[in-house]
Write an enzyme that holds these catalytic residues in place. Sequence first.
Site, mmCIF file in Angstrom:
data_model
loop_
_atom_site.group_PDB
_atom_site.id
_atom_site.type_symbol
_atom_site.label_atom_id
_atom_site.label_comp_id
_atom_site.label_asym_id
_atom_site.label_seq_id
_atom_site.Cartn_x
_atom_site.Cartn_y
_atom_site.Cartn_z
ATOM 1 N N LYS A 33 0.832 -1.200 0.000
ATOM 2 C CA LYS A 33 0.000 0.000 0.000
ATOM 3 C C LYS A 33 0.870 1.254 0.000
ATOM 4 O O LYS A 33 0.670 2.165 -0.811
ATOM 5 C CB LYS A 33 -0.902 -0.022 1.241
ATOM 6 N N ARG A 102 -2.981 3.086 8.815
ATOM 7 C CA ARG A 102 -3.355 1.805 8.173
ATOM 8 C C ARG A 102 -2.161 0.897 8.050
ATOM 9 O O ARG A 102 -1.045 1.326 7.799
ATOM 10 C CB ARG A 102 -3.858 2.050 6.754
ATOM 11 N N GLY A 111 -8.039 -7.141 4.981
ATOM 12 C CA GLY A 111 -8.789 -7.138 6.235
ATOM 13 C C GLY A 111 -8.129 -7.889 7.382
ATOM 14 O O GLY A 111 -8.715 -8.011 8.452
ATOM 15 N N MET A 113 -5.250 -7.163 8.960
ATOM 16 C CA MET A 113 -4.590 -6.338 9.971
ATOM 17 C C MET A 113 -5.430 -5.089 10.219
ATOM 18 O O MET A 113 -6.493 -4.941 9.641
ATOM 19 C CB MET A 113 -3.182 -6.007 9.519
ATOM 20 N N ARG A 346 -3.769 -1.335 -5.963
ATOM 21 C CA ARG A 346 -2.931 -2.538 -5.896
ATOM 22 C C ARG A 346 -3.399 -3.482 -7.000
ATOM 23 O O ARG A 346 -4.521 -3.333 -7.507
ATOM 24 C CB ARG A 346 -3.029 -3.225 -4.542
ATOM 25 N N HIS A 469 -15.880 -8.811 2.271
ATOM 26 C CA HIS A 469 -14.783 -9.650 2.755
ATOM 27 C C HIS A 469 -14.906 -11.079 2.254
ATOM 28 O O HIS A 469 -13.961 -11.671 1.724
ATOM 29 C CB HIS A 469 -14.781 -9.615 4.291
ATOM 30 N N ARG A 683 4.551 -49.758 -17.731
ATOM 31 C CA ARG A 683 5.382 -50.360 -16.690
ATOM 32 C C ARG A 683 4.951 -51.793 -16.443
ATOM 33 O O ARG A 683 3.753 -52.067 -16.318
ATOM 34 C CB ARG A 683 5.257 -49.557 -15.401
ATOM 35 N N SER A 836 12.998 -43.241 -15.597
ATOM 36 C CA SER A 836 11.864 -42.463 -15.102
ATOM 37 C C SER A 836 11.930 -42.484 -13.579
ATOM 38 O O SER A 836 11.969 -43.552 -12.971
ATOM 39 C CB SER A 836 10.547 -43.065 -15.588
ATOM 40 N N GLY A 838 10.781 -42.644 -10.119
ATOM 41 C CA GLY A 838 9.604 -42.995 -9.316
ATOM 42 C C GLY A 838 9.818 -42.352 -7.962
ATOM 43 O O GLY A 838 10.284 -42.990 -7.014
ATOM 44 N N THR A 839 9.462 -41.081 -7.880
ATOM 45 C CA THR A 839 9.828 -40.336 -6.671
ATOM 46 C C THR A 839 8.957 -40.678 -5.465
ATOM 47 O O THR A 839 9.279 -40.271 -4.357
ATOM 48 C CB THR A 839 9.781 -38.816 -6.943
ATOM 49 N N CYS A 904 7.694 -39.869 -12.822
ATOM 50 C CA CYS A 904 6.294 -40.300 -12.853
ATOM 51 C C CYS A 904 5.719 -40.448 -11.446
ATOM 52 O O CYS A 904 4.599 -40.890 -11.273
ATOM 53 C CB CYS A 904 6.132 -41.590 -13.650
ATOM 54 N N TYR A 924 10.887 -34.733 -19.532
ATOM 55 C CA TYR A 924 9.449 -34.533 -19.313
ATOM 56 C C TYR A 924 9.108 -34.786 -17.854
ATOM 57 O O TYR A 924 9.902 -35.386 -17.108
ATOM 58 C CB TYR A 924 8.630 -35.474 -20.225
HETATM 59 C C1 PEP Z 1 6.857 -44.160 -7.743
HETATM 60 O O1 PEP Z 1 7.333 -44.920 -6.905
HETATM 61 O O2 PEP Z 1 7.073 -42.948 -7.758
HETATM 62 C C2 PEP Z 1 5.956 -44.681 -8.771
HETATM 63 C C3 PEP Z 1 5.509 -43.897 -9.727
HETATM 64 O O3 PEP Z 1 5.552 -45.951 -8.635
HETATM 65 P P1 PEP Z 1 4.397 -46.439 -7.630
HETATM 66 O O4 PEP Z 1 3.810 -45.217 -7.033
HETATM 67 O O5 PEP Z 1 3.455 -47.205 -8.471
HETATM 68 O O6 PEP Z 1 5.185 -47.259 -6.690
HETATM 69 MG MG MG Z 2 7.261 -47.023 -7.305
#
Ligand code: PEP
Ligand code: MG
Length: 947
Positions: A33, A102, A111, A113, A346, A469, A683, A836, A838-839, A904, A924
């Site tokens: 502000k 203000r 709103g 503060m 703003r 609000h 897979r 890939s 697989g987190t 993935c 990707y």
């Molecule tokens: C992973 O492990 O990230 C994965 C995509 O495989 P899943 O979740 O099927 O174990």
């Molecule tokens: Mg997995």
Amino acid sequence: MSDKKWVYIFNEVEQAEKYAGSWDGVRGLLGGKGANLAEMVRIGVPVPPGFTITTEACNAYQDNRSFPEGMWDQAMAALAVVEKQAGKKFGDPKNPLLVSCRSGSKFSMPGMMDTVLNIGLNDETARGMVALTSNERFVYDSYRRLIQMFGSVVLDIEDEKFEDVLKEYKDIKGYKLDPELKTEDLKFLTEQFKKVVKENRGFDFPQEPLKQLELATKAVFNSWNSKRAIDYRKASNISDKLGTAVNIQTMVFGNMGDDSGTGVAFTRDPQTGENTMFGDYLLNAQGEDVVAGIRNTLKIANLKNDLPEAYNSFMDITAKLEKHYHDMQDVEFTIERKRLWMLQTRNGKRTAKAAIKIAVDMANSGLISKEEAVLRVEPEQVDQMLHPQFDAVVKTNAKKQGRLFGTGVNASPGAAVGRIYFDADLAEKMAREEKQDVIMVRPFTKPDDVHGMLAAKGILTSEGGATSHAAVVARQFGVPCIVGASMVEINMAKREMKASGRTIKEGEWLSLDGASGEAFTGQLELTVPNVEEQVELMTLLSWADDLSRLQVWANADYPKDARRARTYGAKGIGLCRTEHMFFEESRLPYVQEMIMNAELTQNMINYLESLENALKSGRREGRVLNEEDRAKLEAEIAVEKNKIATSQKAKAYFGALDFLLPQQRSDFYGLFEAMDGLPVIIRLIDPPLHEFLPSMEDLLTEVATMKALNNTEGLAEKELLLATVTGLHESNPMMGLRGIRLGIVYPDIMKMQVRAIFEAASDATLKGIVVKPEIMIPLTGHVNELKLVQPTLVDIAKQVMAEKGVHFEYKFGTMIEIPRAAVVAAEIAGVAEFFSFGTNDLTQMTFGYSRDDAERNFLVTYVEKGILPKNPFQVLDRDGVGQLMRMAVEEGRKVRPNLEVGICGEHGGDPSSIEFCHLVGNNYVSCSPFRVPLARLAAAQAALKNK
Ligand code: PEP
Ligand code: MG
């Protein structure tokens, strides 16, 4: 004395810029502000004179609850300048200057503060003002407002204490609205309000103007740490360390008669993004009246008739501001005796739909670049565009059934179905603890209600307008909302609401459509909107694709999901979890048959193979075979072969695989068809086999019960099943026999799958479909696993293509989801043609947190205590898991420079994780079809932010 500058007069913006280094820095120092007020002064917009006390002063104040050295002296010096600019004097009974105080932090927190208006009024200055303005009513209206605001904000007296006095008085007098209050009434109320202060605090309302200013400044600093402000920051990801600035500004008055007024407006429609002025005003009113939504406001277009000069200058100034800031502005203004003053500008909060339309329109008109347009929209806003809505047919039917309960202002779009609750605490409790879908219903909302609003699926208020609000907050957080549904009578005491002759009690269902402003009784069916019809979104995403380096693929198991992913812009399938198809009702019995007979059959096959290997090598158990041994061995092989050929177990095992093969083939065919011309990563089977069987506990109970009841029918089968399940039982199945390990222990399952994939791909090719299959082997931890499994599968691929007489490109690759695989990525890339990440598993195994249990047991606490900044299963842990990924990409590409790398795990749909994938050089990200549009935008933003 310290020479630190704590205070900036509005015309000192250059100094602020020099000190802070950038405009972003100025916003950080003076708050949004303050920075914009100063900027408006710089570009010649009429702003009442004033000054800003910095956020740095606020932070210094927080440490020991006293102003930092030199701050107040600087404020007094600035006040002297402002007095000169305004031609009035603070506290001077003859010509008093009144100021507002203000809050204003770097990011707007509407709103959340505090604000105090009309500071400087006391018994003496009030008399002086009357002499000057000849408007006693206005003066005492301002004075009673000061006492009320000061009392509640600074002295922490419950607002209701003042409201009750006002209400009681109005009732006695038979008044409905505040404007009916006469001068004498306001004088009387001023005295009554003073009494409220005295009764509640034991001292008089402070008459000394400077004391008022000092206490109000402290109160604004303190409001930075109020519960509602902290809740809001948490929900909006705003740092607690920023602090708020305090803006002290000459008061201008919208309540000086019918040639005065006050209003708020957006330069474009914040719900739809249409390029039309959107806002409300009230004549003869002061600031808070409009936003409070208590009085019924007028549309800005009316101002043209009421005060044409002020209207014209308002339109000119707002056009100038939008051009200057390159964005839709949310402005507050006051007209004092026909003269227009801008009190705030703003960048306006807006719905997802409006954000996208405004960005695209502004880029198309050349006001901003396409890059800016892409950076302007939050990825989550794209996600909101895919949120469920009510189909027109569903609503028409509901209306025919008489279920339209009420209508109001369509304040924030989207459909919501939930149980109604009448206060924020209960709404939040029901949503969080009972996991209910909740709709919060209130007469109007206040900043204290934010926690309930955030927990709710939808919001309904019976009062207030499009800039109230409830409307502003709901739009910002994408919560569907209807405000001002005036026919709805809320009875807080009975915990129910009535409209159209019907009553809905607390806890009962309501369906609300925030886009049309209609509320229905009961639960209406929700549908997902068609993204292709959303022209601006499609345009924005096509710009995003041009700007990004990362592609976005989708995780999809079925052709219908693949088709959706494709319409949402996916450039491939990054994960098809084949085992999901095994769970279908018609298939599961065969899958179970396969599992029940796998071990014995495999043992026979393994034994036969060991005999055949001995014959080939000419040695058995270390001994060289002579003629006689050979003959014996050959006979033994024949017996074993016959055993397998006639074994019921083997028959059942291979019979089940033979049943599943054509089923999988048709699954895959559908995927190739849907993704014609694009890569499809399939897979091979991943989960531990027990997941396909009934639970051991259930079976044990069943068998025990049958035995106890002497019920022998089917007992033998159940016992056999139990024996298999017991045999497969593992203490840590997620680290047990699954993924590639299954491919080694029971190779025929993966072989069947690969044959099904290549038969489907060949058939599709013969039909003119362009296939790009990529076979993904899960859970590799050691290169030798891959060396054993992959070549056999490649042979099957080649064999099928030869049988079918077709050729197409294909790849065999692996998931990187075990930390060891990331560490030895160079070796693995020698065999695998793509990676890939697989987190989900990689996070589980890197942290050693069970992905199924951690959230329930301790992860929430970890995040609350700040041990972890975010839940690592939602937002990629860049420092740990991320470093493994970085290493895997680098090492893998040393061996295979064109190695295709993707992700993935669930992180593939999270903007911060997507940015990290961009940074480490993924090709990707792959995410759920619904997240694809969001991911496309996030991928472009990652590229733009990391040029
Ligand atoms: C992973 O492990 O990230 C994965 C995509 O495989 P899943 O979740 O099927 O174990
Ligand atoms: Mg997995």
